[in-house]
Write a protein that holds these residues in place. Structure first.
Motif, PDB file in Angstrom:
ATOM      1  N   TYR A 156     -18.462  16.065 -20.041  1.00  0.00           N
ATOM      2  CA  TYR A 156     -18.635  17.309 -20.805  1.00  0.00           C
ATOM      3  C   TYR A 156     -19.774  18.143 -20.245  1.00  0.00           C
ATOM      4  O   TYR A 156     -19.696  19.360 -20.181  1.00  0.00           O
ATOM      5  CB  TYR A 156     -18.927  17.009 -22.285  1.00  0.00           C
ATOM      6  CG  TYR A 156     -17.757  16.431 -23.048  1.00  0.00           C
ATOM      7  CD1 TYR A 156     -17.968  15.621 -24.167  1.00  0.00           C
ATOM      8  CD2 TYR A 156     -16.444  16.687 -22.674  1.00  0.00           C
ATOM      9  CE1 TYR A 156     -16.912  15.086 -24.877  1.00  0.00           C
ATOM     10  CE2 TYR A 156     -15.374  16.143 -23.382  1.00  0.00           C
ATOM     11  CZ  TYR A 156     -15.616  15.345 -24.480  1.00  0.00           C
ATOM     12  OH  TYR A 156     -14.564  14.806 -25.175  1.00  0.00           O
ATOM     13  N   GLU A 157     -20.879  17.466 -19.823  1.00  0.00           N
ATOM     14  CA  GLU A 157     -22.023  18.207 -19.293  1.00  0.00           C
ATOM     15  C   GLU A 157     -21.657  18.961 -18.024  1.00  0.00           C
ATOM     16  O   GLU A 157     -22.066  20.094 -17.809  1.00  0.00           O
ATOM     17  CB  GLU A 157     -23.198  17.251 -19.026  1.00  0.00           C
ATOM     18  CG  GLU A 157     -23.911  16.830 -20.309  1.00  0.00           C
ATOM     19  CD  GLU A 157     -24.910  15.708 -20.110  1.00  0.00           C
ATOM     20  OE1 GLU A 157     -25.072  15.216 -18.978  1.00  0.00           O
ATOM     21  OE2 GLU A 157     -25.532  15.303 -21.113  1.00  0.00           O
ATOM     22  N   MET A 158     -20.852  18.314 -17.169  1.00  0.00           N
ATOM     23  CA  MET A 158     -20.468  18.993 -15.921  1.00  0.00           C
ATOM     24  C   MET A 158     -19.582  20.197 -16.217  1.00  0.00           C
ATOM     25  O   MET A 158     -19.765  21.279 -15.650  1.00  0.00           O
ATOM     26  CB  MET A 158     -19.751  18.012 -14.993  1.00  0.00           C
ATOM     27  CG  MET A 158     -20.688  16.945 -14.456  1.00  0.00           C
ATOM     28  SD  MET A 158     -19.786  15.804 -13.398  1.00  0.00           S
ATOM     29  CE  MET A 158     -21.046  14.583 -13.108  1.00  0.00           C
ATOM     30  N   PRO A 178     -27.995  19.108 -12.542  1.00  0.00           N
ATOM     31  CA  PRO A 178     -28.546  17.910 -11.897  1.00  0.00           C
ATOM     32  C   PRO A 178     -28.720  18.047 -10.382  1.00  0.00           C
ATOM     33  O   PRO A 178     -29.742  17.677  -9.849  1.00  0.00           O
ATOM     34  CB  PRO A 178     -27.516  16.824 -12.207  1.00  0.00           C
ATOM     35  CG  PRO A 178     -26.770  17.329 -13.376  1.00  0.00           C
ATOM     36  CD  PRO A 178     -26.816  18.814 -13.354  1.00  0.00           C
ATOM     37  N   THR A 227     -18.135   9.817 -20.735  1.00  0.00           N
ATOM     38  CA  THR A 227     -17.565  11.075 -21.213  1.00  0.00           C
ATOM     39  C   THR A 227     -18.621  12.147 -21.454  1.00  0.00           C
ATOM     40  O   THR A 227     -18.380  13.332 -21.262  1.00  0.00           O
ATOM     41  CB  THR A 227     -16.760  10.830 -22.495  1.00  0.00           C
ATOM     42  OG1 THR A 227     -15.923   9.705 -22.287  1.00  0.00           O
ATOM     43  CG2 THR A 227     -15.907  12.016 -22.846  1.00  0.00           C
ATOM     44  N   LYS A 228     -19.801  11.727 -21.857  1.00  0.00           N
ATOM     45  CA  LYS A 228     -20.877  12.699 -22.098  1.00  0.00           C
ATOM     46  C   LYS A 228     -21.152  13.470 -20.810  1.00  0.00           C
ATOM     47  O   LYS A 228     -21.287  14.690 -20.810  1.00  0.00           O
ATOM     48  CB  LYS A 228     -22.131  11.956 -22.559  1.00  0.00           C
ATOM     49  CG  LYS A 228     -23.360  12.823 -22.737  1.00  0.00           C
ATOM     50  CD  LYS A 228     -24.398  12.089 -23.622  1.00  0.00           C
ATOM     51  CE  LYS A 228     -25.725  12.810 -23.640  1.00  0.00           C
ATOM     52  NZ  LYS A 228     -26.587  12.479 -22.498  1.00  0.00           N
ATOM     53  N   GLN A 229     -21.209  12.758 -19.679  1.00  0.00           N
ATOM     54  CA  GLN A 229     -21.492  13.427 -18.414  1.00  0.00           C
ATOM     55  C   GLN A 229     -20.332  14.321 -17.989  1.00  0.00           C
ATOM     56  O   GLN A 229     -20.545  15.369 -17.384  1.00  0.00           O
ATOM     57  CB  GLN A 229     -21.834  12.385 -17.341  1.00  0.00           C
ATOM     58  CG  GLN A 229     -23.150  11.664 -17.653  1.00  0.00           C
ATOM     59  CD  GLN A 229     -23.553  10.678 -16.576  1.00  0.00           C
ATOM     60  OE1 GLN A 229     -22.862  10.479 -15.597  1.00  0.00           O
ATOM     61  NE2 GLN A 229     -24.707  10.053 -16.783  1.00  0.00           N
TER      62      GLN A 229
END
Lengths: 462, 258
Positions: free
Chosen positions: A318-320, A264, A314-316
């Motif tokens: 995991y993405e990081m 990002p 939480t999705k973000q």
């Protein structure tokens, strides 16, 4: 004579001379390949004991293997030693939720354990990119580090008990649920980080911290390494006891990760020189959010952090973490990796990367990519030749021994967490430990394994 | 164009919920912006960034406890200009506050407070109640055209061209003229992260506060929840040692082979 093996371990599964052996003989980096013709997969500690007793008598070399995710060639045979896989010792024996103590077999996959203890409101004290494949027995044998080392301490700090089979087949039961036990030499610590050279770990009792109810992750951009260090200072001061992880990545590794994942911050600006991942864990969401906001305001006002994103769900989160955990596999896929894992004081931490780039100027295609647990002073320095998967001795000559000599001059470590295996054992006496220390190590090894069957030609200089 | 976006604060999608005496346990559980509402916010902000749409402002609306303000700050950090919080402590996961009341509250906001809304964007459903009703009910009450499960939204003259997901494939709906209600589905976009500079700016943006009972809307549940229970636990599988054992079990235990 190999043929006697299957009868010695009747219920355990022995694979001989089949294509299946391929995966056991090859290590994760692709740089090491053994020629074993036999892999044993015992299903109990007694079977492990029976196999080792036999091999000790017949003087057959044994390579203990767990998840086979190591990067120093420690888990694959050098020649045709037999492979003893702990994969079937995968039972979770008990979990004491009040005391936070897990007892399980060495063959349990780390991610499976993480998911299981999470359902009991606890955490495993370690986490690493290889979690989906690595097994706890291997983590113990290598004293694995990972991203939460700062917060939860090393395996040494979290090991409460161990069951080990010695090279002569003796089962050494050091299992315990006592956190405090000052009775005698604490033998279990010898096996932690011994890389399978003193025996085979079959069971572990491990401390598990409580699951935090609040977990926050921010992904920040800095333009200089000095700023990364200042941000780290702010983090320690402002976040205090809720700081759980602080990882860094440089532009060179992020450029590679960006070829396969969306980063990002990169969409906003291609040219940030460093990115930092900061995580907090705590028991009170409001408290942690307030601390995090204060920290973020300060680092942005100071100019040390020039941009950043804060995970909103939480999705973000995991993405990081996926960006950070992809560094290793993506770099591996790009070309031959000259991999280094070193400990350095922060003042010298990134200088070595700059020096390596200077030395490698005659090789313009070479990329020096860096990432790691900067909060622990642990740098993963990876030099790659994109598109070329063959080792180049000229390039290697420019790196070694210069890099090791630099690390020694800084009083650092040539292997922070990856260990020695067969990749760096030859440097133990030269760049790591004194002659006196190595002498004692050898006498310990001889005392445990007089026939030298356990993981030969590894760990200690051969 | 003025856009109103509905945002709901729900249990974070990654949480493993537990069922207690009063339904799903919400105490100390992580809450986040509903993923489909997040997609709706992204759609609104992208329209605002599109000069051709001439969006004057994007207003986020949330109904729930005081912590909804965190959810609204996330929406504003993503690009909404300001927000409205209708405060109620009624549970929004179908146990107390239900879709009909929510739709009517939205209607009141549009008819009494924000009178010139051209487009309402909502998520197709909330991941706690999974009703998917507020969008269509609101369109019905307002007597506005609607397009649900939007996977693509394009400007088209005075209206919109919307591609919507159906079980058979994609259906294209032309909304001739605004105002309209559109509910957003997964494929519509990938929501942006909230950047630090924008999070800081969002702290200064305005949130108008109202109490749910100050509107002339019946907030009582129209449907009564009789029971909430977890699905039965999946039985653990076993491993067999060889093919013969597998065949034996399939034949004699599972009764799948003859």
């Amino acid at each position: 004579d190999y043929k006697n093996l299957p009868q010695r371990a009747p219920a355990s599964i022995v694979v001989i001379d089949s294509k299946e052996l391929e995966k056991y003989n090859s290590d994760w980096t692709g740089q090491y390949k053994g020629a074993s013709r036999i892999v044993c997969r015992p299903q109990s500690t007694e079977e492990v004991a029976s196999i080792l007793e036999y091999c000790n008598k017949e003087k057959i070399g044994v390579v203990p293997q767990a998840g086979n995710t190591g990067v120093v060639g420690g888990s694959v045979p050098v020649h045709d030693e037999i492979i003893l896989s702990v994969e079937r010792l995968n039972e979770i024996h008990s979990f004491d939720a009040i005391n936070g103590i897990l007892q399980c077999g060495a063959g349990c996959i780390l991610q499976t354990l993480q998911e299981k203890v999470a359902s009991w409101n606890h955490l495993m004290p370690i986490d690493l990119g290889a979690k989906g494949t690595c097994m706890i027995g291997g983590n113990i044998a290598t004293n694995a580090g990972g991203q939460y080392y700062y917060r939860f301490g090393s395996i040494h700090a979290n090991i409460i008990g161990l069951e080990v089979v010695l090279p002569n087949g003796t089962i050494l039961d050091l299992m315990s649920t006592n956190r405090k036990d000052n009775t005698g030499y604490d033998l279990k610590h010898l096996f932690v980080g011994s890389e399978g050279t003193l025996g085979v770990v079959t069971k572990v009792a491990l401390n598990c911290p409580s699951l935090p109810s609040a977990r926050n992750v921010a992904f920040l951009a800095c333009n200089s390494f000095e700023s990364v260090c200042q941000t780290l200072s702010f983090a320690k001061e402002e976040l205090g006891e809720v700081l759980a992880a602080f990882e860094f990545m440089d532009k060179q590794v992020l450029d590679q990760v960006a070829t396969e994942k969306t980063i990002p911050l990169k969409i906003r600006n291609e040219n940030y020189n460093f990115c930092v991942l900061v995580e907090t864990q705590g028991s009170n969401r409001e408290h942690d959010t307030a601390k995090l906001e204060s920290f973020l305001e300060q680092v942005m006002d100071s100019g040390h952090v020039v941009d950043g994103i804060l995970a909103q769900d939480t999705k973000q989160v995991y993405e990081m973490w996926e960006i950070r955990e992809s560094c290793n596999p993506i770099i591996k896929s790009k070309g031959y990796n000259y991999k280094y894992d070193i400990s350095l004081p922060l003042s010298a931490y990134y200088d070595i990367a700059k020096k390596m780039r200077e030395r490698l100027l005659p090789f313009p295609d070479v990329i020096v990519a860096n990432w790691g647990h900067v909060i622990d002073g642990n740098l993963h320095l990876n030099i790659i030749t994109p598109g070329n998967f063959e080792v180049d001795s000229q390039i290697k000559g420019m790196i070694e021994p210069f890099l090791f000599e630099y690390v020694v001059a800084q009083n650092g470590s040539i292997s922070a967490e990856h260990g020695l295996g067969q990749s760096k054992n030859k440097y133990l006496g030269k760049y790591a430990k004194s002659e006196a220390a190595v002498t004692i190590m050898r006498s310990l090894k001889d005392s445990f394994d007089p026939n030298g069957i356990m993981n030969p030609e590894k760990f200690l200089p051969s | 164009m003025k856009i109103l976006v509905g945002v709901k604060r729900v249990v974070d999608y990654a949480v493993k919920v537990r069922v207690g005496a009063n339904g799903v346990e919400l105490k100390n559980v992580k809450m986040s912006l509903n993923p489909f509402c997040e997609i709706a916010v992204e759609a609104a902000v992208r329209l605002k960034e599109n000069k051709a749409a001439s969006v004057s402002e994007v207003v986020a609306l949330s109904i729930g406890p005081k912590q909804c303000q965190e959810t609204l700050r996330t929406a504003m950090a993503m690009g909404c200009d300001r927000a409205i919080h209708i405060h109620t402590d009624l549970r929004g996961d179908y146990m107390e506050l239900q879709s009909d009341s929510v739709a009517k509250l939205f209607q009141k906001v549009i008819e009494e407070k924000e009178k010139d809304v051209d487009l309402v964007l909502v998520g197709k459903q909330a991941i706690d109640s999974d009703c998917g009703q507020v969008g269509p009910m609101l369109a019905g009450y307002l007597n506005w055209p609607q397009a649900t499960f939007a996977a693509k939204i394009d400007l088209d003259g005075d209206g919109l061209m919307v591609e919507r997901e159906t079980d058979q494939g994609t259906e294209t709906i032309k909304i001739a003229k605004l105002p309209a209600v559109v509910s957003c589905d997964l494929r519509l976009n990938e929501p942006r992260y909230a950047t630090l500079p924008n999070i800081m700016k969002a702290k200064k943006k305005k949130i108008d506060q109202f109490q749910a009972d100050e509107f002339d809307v019946d907030l009582t549940a129209k449907n009564k929840v009789l029971e909430v229970f977890e699905p039965p636990a999946r039985k653990e599988g076993i491993t067999v040692d060889n093919v013969n054992q597998l065949i034996d079990k399939l034949k004699n235990e599972a009764g799948l082979l003859q």
